[in-house]
Write a protein that holds these residues in place. Sequence first.
Motif, PDB file in Angstrom:
ATOM      1  N   LEU A   1      53.327  51.320  44.648  1.00 56.21           N
ATOM      2  CA  LEU A   1      51.943  51.781  44.586  1.00 56.21           C
ATOM      3  C   LEU A   1      51.490  51.959  43.145  1.00 56.21           C
ATOM      4  CD1 LEU A   1      49.805  52.391  46.603  1.00 56.21           C
ATOM      5  CD2 LEU A   1      50.742  54.685  46.879  1.00 56.21           C
ATOM      6  N   SER A   2      52.420  52.355  42.275  1.00 52.15           N
ATOM      7  CA  SER A   2      51.995  52.531  40.889  1.00 52.15           C
ATOM      8  C   SER A   2      51.679  51.175  40.260  1.00 52.15           C
ATOM      9  CB  SER A   2      52.982  53.352  40.070  1.00 52.15           C
ATOM     10  OG  SER A   2      54.152  52.664  39.903  1.00 52.15           O
ATOM     11  N   ALA A   3      52.276  50.095  40.790  1.00 52.29           N
ATOM     12  CA  ALA A   3      51.897  48.760  40.295  1.00 52.29           C
ATOM     13  C   ALA A   3      50.436  48.470  40.649  1.00 52.29           C
ATOM     14  CB  ALA A   3      52.820  47.704  40.907  1.00 52.29           C
ATOM     15  N   SER A   4      50.034  48.826  41.865  1.00 50.16           N
ATOM     16  CA  SER A   4      48.625  48.620  42.252  1.00 50.16           C
ATOM     17  C   SER A   4      47.714  49.544  41.460  1.00 50.16           C
ATOM     18  CB  SER A   4      48.426  48.901  43.744  1.00 50.16           C
ATOM     19  OG  SER A   4      49.189  48.039  44.519  1.00 50.16           O
ATOM     20  N   ALA A   5      48.150  50.794  41.265  1.00 49.88           N
ATOM     21  CA  ALA A   5      47.329  51.747  40.495  1.00 49.88           C
ATOM     22  C   ALA A   5      47.138  51.227  39.062  1.00 49.88           C
ATOM     23  CB  ALA A   5      47.984  53.122  40.494  1.00 49.88           C
ATOM     24  N   ALA A   6      48.201  50.648  38.504  1.00 49.46           N
ATOM     25  CA  ALA A   6      48.108  50.123  37.130  1.00 49.46           C
ATOM     26  C   ALA A   6      47.143  48.935  37.092  1.00 49.46           C
ATOM     27  CB  ALA A   6      49.494  49.714  36.641  1.00 49.46           C
ATOM     28  N   ALA A   7      47.170  48.102  38.139  1.00 53.10           N
ATOM     29  CA  ALA A   7      46.253  46.944  38.183  1.00 53.10           C
ATOM     30  C   ALA A   7      44.799  47.425  38.254  1.00 53.10           C
ATOM     31  CB  ALA A   7      46.587  46.057  39.382  1.00 53.10           C
ATOM     32  N   VAL A   8      44.561  48.487  39.034  1.00 54.29           N
ATOM     33  CA  VAL A   8      43.209  49.060  39.109  1.00 54.29           C
ATOM     34  C   VAL A   8      42.819  49.623  37.737  1.00 54.29           C
ATOM     35  CG1 VAL A   8      41.849  50.926  40.160  1.00 54.29           C
ATOM     36  CG2 VAL A   8      43.407  49.580  41.586  1.00 54.29           C
ATOM     37  N   HIS A   9      43.740  50.333  37.115  1.00 58.70           N
ATOM     38  CA  HIS A   9      43.472  50.949  35.807  1.00 58.70           C
ATOM     39  C   HIS A   9      43.156  49.876  34.763  1.00 58.70           C
ATOM     40  CE1 HIS A   9      44.845  53.155  32.057  1.00 58.70           C
ATOM     41  NE2 HIS A   9      43.803  53.817  32.481  1.00 58.70           N
ATOM     42  N   ARG A  10      43.881  48.752  34.821  1.00 56.94           N
ATOM     43  CA  ARG A  10      43.672  47.667  33.832  1.00 56.94           C
ATOM     44  C   ARG A  10      42.258  47.096  33.893  1.00 56.94           C
ATOM     45  NH1 ARG A  10      48.978  46.242  34.946  1.00 56.94           N
ATOM     46  NH2 ARG A  10      48.382  44.683  36.485  1.00 56.94           N
ATOM     47  N   LYS A  11      41.588  47.249  35.037  1.00 61.13           N
ATOM     48  CA  LYS A  11      40.207  46.742  35.157  1.00 61.13           C
ATOM     49  C   LYS A  11      39.226  47.612  34.395  1.00 61.13           C
ATOM     50  CE  LYS A  11      40.559  43.084  37.656  1.00 61.13           C
ATOM     51  NZ  LYS A  11      40.192  41.786  37.094  1.00 61.13           N
ATOM     52  N   GLY A  12      39.713  48.752  33.863  1.00 59.42           N
ATOM     53  CA  GLY A  12      38.835  49.616  33.064  1.00 59.42           C
ATOM     54  C   GLY A  12      37.922  50.484  33.907  1.00 59.42           C
TER      55      GLY A  12
END
Length: 194
Positions: A75-86
């Motif tokens: 889940l933290s991989a998905s959270a990081a992907a969301v975060h990377r979108k700014g």
Amino acid sequence: MQTSLFPTERPEPSGLAYLPDFIDRAEEALLLRTIDSQPWLSTLKRRVQHYGYAYDYSAKEITRALYLGPLPDWLSASAAAVHRKGLFAQMPDQVIVNEYRPGQGIAPHIDRAPCFAETVASLSLGSPCVMDFAHGETAQTTSMLLEPCSLLALSGDARYLWTHAIAPRKTDTFDGAAIPRRRRVSLTFRKMLP
Ligand SMILES: O=C(O)CCC(=O)C(=O)O
């Protein structure tokens, strides 16, 4: 894919961002398999899973006392992907997974301002479904189609002034087309406020 977010002449809440194809079908299938291997909570009409912090549905809030631990790796991989979108100033640390069988929905609500930071983002898996929005002061309403693999981010007015909801029905109608609902699973990412 829908060509416009909102059907003609419907208002578009400001602060709303819709990212179609945020993940691909293989990532969607993997997430669904992983989610289905985790325990579900069945105390509501729909099944849910909580990560990071548990949500207290009777108090309608989350406190730091409800900390469950860091997000699991998947889940933290998905959270990081969301975060990377700014879309988030800080990494999301709380996720609720909701499962909607045909006929299930979620009541109109605004995610609690004192609990969560400026953005709330929802990743859709499985079935498409229509989400309904209503402005708390002007009584304007609008709807949009959430497609599988898309990410919907709410901030600004869309986050604080408009409620969002999913009506408990088995078929949606959008832009004149009937869209039967199948099983939908969503992951809603939030950042807890101190
Ligand atoms: O299922 C969704 O996309 C939205 C979920 C939601 O509004 C919530 O968990 O508060």
